[in-house]
Design an enzyme around this catalytic site. Sequence first.
Site, PDB file in Angstrom:
ATOM      1  N   SER A 143       0.858  -1.192   0.000  1.00  0.00           N
ATOM      2  CA  SER A 143       0.000   0.000   0.000  1.00  0.00           C
ATOM      3  C   SER A 143       0.894   1.241   0.000  1.00  0.00           C
ATOM      4  CB  SER A 143      -0.863  -0.007   1.271  1.00  0.00           C
ATOM      5  OG  SER A 143      -1.488   1.245   1.480  1.00  0.00           O
ATOM      6  N   TYR A 156      -3.686  -0.634   9.949  1.00  0.00           N
ATOM      7  CA  TYR A 156      -3.501  -0.857   8.509  1.00  0.00           C
ATOM      8  C   TYR A 156      -2.108  -0.384   8.082  1.00  0.00           C
ATOM      9  CZ  TYR A 156      -4.592  -0.825   3.494  1.00  0.00           C
ATOM     10  OH  TYR A 156      -4.594  -1.059   2.130  1.00  0.00           O
TER      11      TYR A 156
HETATM   12  P1  NAD Z   1     -11.905  -4.984  -1.230  1.00  0.00           P
HETATM   13  O1  NAD Z   1     -12.411  -4.742   0.136  1.00  0.00           O
HETATM   14  O2  NAD Z   1     -12.797  -4.777  -2.396  1.00  0.00           O
HETATM   15  O3  NAD Z   1     -11.298  -6.441  -1.349  1.00  0.00           O
HETATM   16  C1  NAD Z   1     -10.699  -7.111  -0.271  1.00  0.00           C
HETATM   17  C2  NAD Z   1     -10.678  -8.594  -0.577  1.00  0.00           C
HETATM   18  O4  NAD Z   1     -10.095  -9.287   0.538  1.00  0.00           O
HETATM   19  C3  NAD Z   1     -12.079  -9.160  -0.785  1.00  0.00           C
HETATM   20  O5  NAD Z   1     -12.037 -10.141  -1.783  1.00  0.00           O
HETATM   21  C4  NAD Z   1     -12.365  -9.798   0.553  1.00  0.00           C
HETATM   22  O6  NAD Z   1     -13.309 -10.835   0.483  1.00  0.00           O
HETATM   23  C5  NAD Z   1     -10.979 -10.310   0.910  1.00  0.00           C
HETATM   24  N1  NAD Z   1     -10.876 -10.588   2.329  1.00  0.00           N
HETATM   25  C6  NAD Z   1     -10.960  -9.716   3.346  1.00  0.00           C
HETATM   26  N2  NAD Z   1     -10.880 -10.364   4.523  1.00  0.00           N
HETATM   27  C7  NAD Z   1     -10.733 -11.668   4.232  1.00  0.00           C
HETATM   28  C8  NAD Z   1     -10.611 -12.838   5.010  1.00  0.00           C
HETATM   29  N3  NAD Z   1     -10.649 -12.819   6.335  1.00  0.00           N
HETATM   30  N4  NAD Z   1     -10.472 -14.023   4.374  1.00  0.00           N
HETATM   31  C9  NAD Z   1     -10.469 -14.085   3.037  1.00  0.00           C
HETATM   32  N5  NAD Z   1     -10.576 -13.012   2.239  1.00  0.00           N
HETATM   33  C10 NAD Z   1     -10.724 -11.824   2.834  1.00  0.00           C
HETATM   34  O7  NAD Z   1     -10.665  -4.017  -1.346  1.00  0.00           O
HETATM   35  P2  NAD Z   1      -9.448  -3.944  -2.387  1.00  0.00           P
HETATM   36  O8  NAD Z   1      -9.125  -2.521  -2.529  1.00  0.00           O
HETATM   37  O9  NAD Z   1      -9.705  -4.730  -3.611  1.00  0.00           O
HETATM   38  O10 NAD Z   1      -8.310  -4.610  -1.516  1.00  0.00           O
HETATM   39  C11 NAD Z   1      -7.430  -5.603  -1.995  1.00  0.00           C
HETATM   40  C12 NAD Z   1      -6.062  -5.399  -1.379  1.00  0.00           C
HETATM   41  O11 NAD Z   1      -5.518  -4.190  -1.875  1.00  0.00           O
HETATM   42  C13 NAD Z   1      -6.080  -5.270   0.143  1.00  0.00           C
HETATM   43  O12 NAD Z   1      -4.946  -5.925   0.685  1.00  0.00           O
HETATM   44  C14 NAD Z   1      -5.970  -3.774   0.339  1.00  0.00           C
HETATM   45  O13 NAD Z   1      -5.420  -3.451   1.579  1.00  0.00           O
HETATM   46  C15 NAD Z   1      -5.056  -3.418  -0.799  1.00  0.00           C
HETATM   47  N6  NAD Z   1      -5.020  -2.018  -1.195  1.00  0.00           N
HETATM   48  C16 NAD Z   1      -6.125  -1.393  -1.676  1.00  0.00           C
HETATM   49  C17 NAD Z   1      -6.025  -0.065  -2.069  1.00  0.00           C
HETATM   50  C18 NAD Z   1      -7.182   0.698  -2.640  1.00  0.00           C
HETATM   51  O14 NAD Z   1      -7.065   1.901  -2.854  1.00  0.00           O
HETATM   52  N7  NAD Z   1      -8.313   0.092  -2.901  1.00  0.00           N
HETATM   53  C19 NAD Z   1      -4.805   0.609  -1.973  1.00  0.00           C
HETATM   54  C20 NAD Z   1      -3.709  -0.063  -1.478  1.00  0.00           C
HETATM   55  C21 NAD Z   1      -3.819  -1.379  -1.101  1.00  0.00           C
END
Ligand code: NAD
Length: 251
Positions: A143, A156
């Site tokens: 991130s 986080y």
């Molecule tokens: P999102 O919330 O849409 O997706 C998160 C995913 O993780 C989902 O598929 C959810 O079901 C899964 N998940 C969460 N807890 C879980 C558990 N206990 N067991 C199994 N699966 C689980 O959000 P996203 O933005 O797609 O996030 C994906 C990754 O990207 C994460 O690690 C997030 O921290 C990271 N991220 C996102 C952003 C952003 O701007 N969206 C930026 C940096 C990093």
Amino acid sequence: MLDLFNLAGRTALVTGANTGLGQGIAIALAQAGADIVAAGRSPADETAAQVRALGRSFLDVRADLSTTAPVSDVVDAAVALNGRLDIVVNNAGIIRRADSLDVEEADWDAVIDTNLKSVFFLSQAAARHMAQHGGGKIVNIASLLSFQGGIRVPAYAASKSAVAGLTRALANEWAAQGINVNAIAPGYFDTNNTAALRADPVREPAILARIPAGRWGQPGDLAGAAVFLASRASDYVHGIVLPVDGGWLAR
Ligand code: NAD
């Protein structure tokens, strides 16, 4: 030259591939030729349909990665699909927002356990297989808060900063066994994770104003970085955290 990026015949395990960035990454890897194993809490039917439409195999494994209990079964299921596991994308993650003065221990633990502890133990289970089968690729989703402190998300930020350190630590140990461990640091992307920010009339314009590219990221924006780090094109790349952030960190 483009054959370096070809993932035909590879099996890729992507956690949290039912939505958001994980879905975008799974589809990108399938477009490059990989068969996909999704591991997550929720059914990944939409992702399955898109992967299968590309002519690739898709296996959906139910796993709650808030604990390490399922990691061995997830790796075994992934290996069982084609008898091999070449790529792991540790994408599943959660975020809990609160002022640091008010953070509850249960929320702290949930974030650290999902975003860090399960990432390590799933990587360990996968690497035990990869080390015996000529290597592989592990891609962690870090991130901007692997580099910055963020606002109201201390667990986080701690978890994602630790993911950057873990990426380097594992790369150091496993490079000699043909396993590349790297990370992608997405900027601000339009997913469930950022829904609260995008709905905030103060934070949303402030974030957008700082992104040189002038827009929030879409899951497809990670496709190139994900395929690169999952493919032979990155065979001599170890322990990097690659920002894909529309220029955010350059400001
Ligand atoms: P999102 O919330 O849409 O997706 C998160 C995913 O993780 C989902 O598929 C959810 O079901 C899964 N998940 C969460 N807890 C879980 C558990 N206990 N067991 C199994 N699966 C689980 O959000 P996203 O933005 O797609 O996030 C994906 C990754 O990207 C994460 O690690 C997030 O921290 C990271 N991220 C996102 C952003 C952003 O701007 N969206 C930026 C940096 C990093």
